[in-house]
Design an enzyme around this catalytic site. Sequence first.
Site, mmCIF file in Angstrom:
data_model
loop_
_atom_site.group_PDB
_atom_site.id
_atom_site.type_symbol
_atom_site.label_atom_id
_atom_site.label_comp_id
_atom_site.label_asym_id
_atom_site.label_seq_id
_atom_site.Cartn_x
_atom_site.Cartn_y
_atom_site.Cartn_z
ATOM 1 N N ASP A 248 -11.677 2.251 4.007
ATOM 2 C CA ASP A 248 -12.136 0.922 3.598
ATOM 3 C C ASP A 248 -13.640 0.759 3.858
ATOM 4 O O ASP A 248 -14.171 -0.342 3.747
ATOM 5 C CB ASP A 248 -11.342 -0.186 4.289
ATOM 6 C CG ASP A 248 -11.231 -1.433 3.389
ATOM 7 O OD1 ASP A 248 -11.703 -1.376 2.226
ATOM 8 O OD2 ASP A 248 -10.696 -2.450 3.840
ATOM 9 N N GLN B 84 -5.051 -1.952 9.418
ATOM 10 C CA GLN B 84 -4.729 -3.231 8.768
ATOM 11 C C GLN B 84 -5.283 -4.380 9.610
ATOM 12 O O GLN B 84 -5.004 -4.478 10.801
ATOM 13 C CB GLN B 84 -3.206 -3.353 8.582
ATOM 14 C CG GLN B 84 -2.777 -4.583 7.830
ATOM 15 C CD GLN B 84 -3.301 -4.621 6.388
ATOM 16 O OE1 GLN B 84 -3.200 -3.643 5.656
ATOM 17 N NE2 GLN B 84 -3.881 -5.733 5.988
ATOM 18 N N LYS C 40 0.840 -1.203 0.000
ATOM 19 C CA LYS C 40 0.000 0.000 0.000
ATOM 20 C C LYS C 40 0.874 1.251 0.000
ATOM 21 O O LYS C 40 0.585 2.232 -0.697
ATOM 22 C CB LYS C 40 -0.933 -0.028 1.216
ATOM 23 C CG LYS C 40 -2.050 -1.060 1.041
ATOM 24 C CD LYS C 40 -2.771 -1.433 2.314
ATOM 25 C CE LYS C 40 -3.729 -2.604 2.029
ATOM 26 N NZ LYS C 40 -4.338 -3.166 3.230
#
Length: 284
Positions: free
Chosen positions: A122, A99, A55
């Site tokens: 997200d 994460q 990322k």
Amino acid sequence: MDMERIDGKAIASEIKNGVKEKINNEYISKGREVPTLCCIIVEGNAASEIYVASKEKACKACGMGSKIVRLPNDVSQEQLLGVIDDLNADDSISGILLQLPIPKHLDYFKTINRISPAKDVDCLTNENLGKLFAYNHKVAPCTASGIIKILQSQKVDIAGKRAVVVGRSLLVGKSVANLLEENNATVTVCHSKTTNLAEITKTADILIVAIGKPKFITADYVKEGAVVIDVGINRTDAGIIGDVDYDDVAPHTSAITPVPGGVGPLTVAMLMDNTLTLHRDRLG
Ligand code: NDP
């Protein structure tokens, strides 16, 4: 029948190039602040380290800022929430990604929902999931929206198709089912308690598999000519393997994603796209 092996890397590259161009035109060339993604990683998971590194690399490639906050495996709930509060208040951060997975002593829902919905890149806070399910969302979970991009890039006409999603996680299964339905597919969601799974998956024009079981889906589960999207990432001694037995299934499909090189690259590309969307939305 002609079968197409879908090149996720190429589709992802196109999306990332588009993000890079927009960042150049809208921010860099005008001397405006570029979007910055912050990944929070709780140490102790080797796969998470790989994902966060990829990322960070994608942020650089897109001309985006990138920040990584590393926390020890025994970080307390209060410390973690404090870190999120600081990032929520930090104007230089456009998107916050926690994460996953996080260690068991931390409360997933409490932690995710501490992220400001305006920076929830997200789309996993209750508020943003609510908007997703109401078809009133600015972003969607990266893997789910990456799957829709794959189908669109293959010119799959989703409307009116019968889609079956195997797996019902918020992160993947439920979210992609919702996006498929938003795109007017007729969707069935299956899970570990589904009986006669193959009978259901064999009705799918579009079959999405996100279960985390290597080579679980064989040709017996697939209708001739279906489009098959394999989300699974299973780290085995033989390398990274999907949830679909590619060699067995591929000859029966019209198009199929490989693992690796299918959905994975799209997840990262959509993360870049979502970060830009949230940055624009917050700062104009
Ligand atoms: P979860 O473990 O959260 O969910 C797995 C789902 O699969 C559950 O709904 C479970 O059912 C269902 N399931 C498990 N076994 C079976 C079975 N035998 N038959 C039918 N359904 C079953 O996983 P995630 O959704 O987070 O991830 C799924 C896979 O996708 C993993 O391999 C993960 O690594 C990968 N992944 C890949 C990404 C990418 O970018 N390519 C991104 C995110 C995930 P139940 O609810 O009943 O327990």
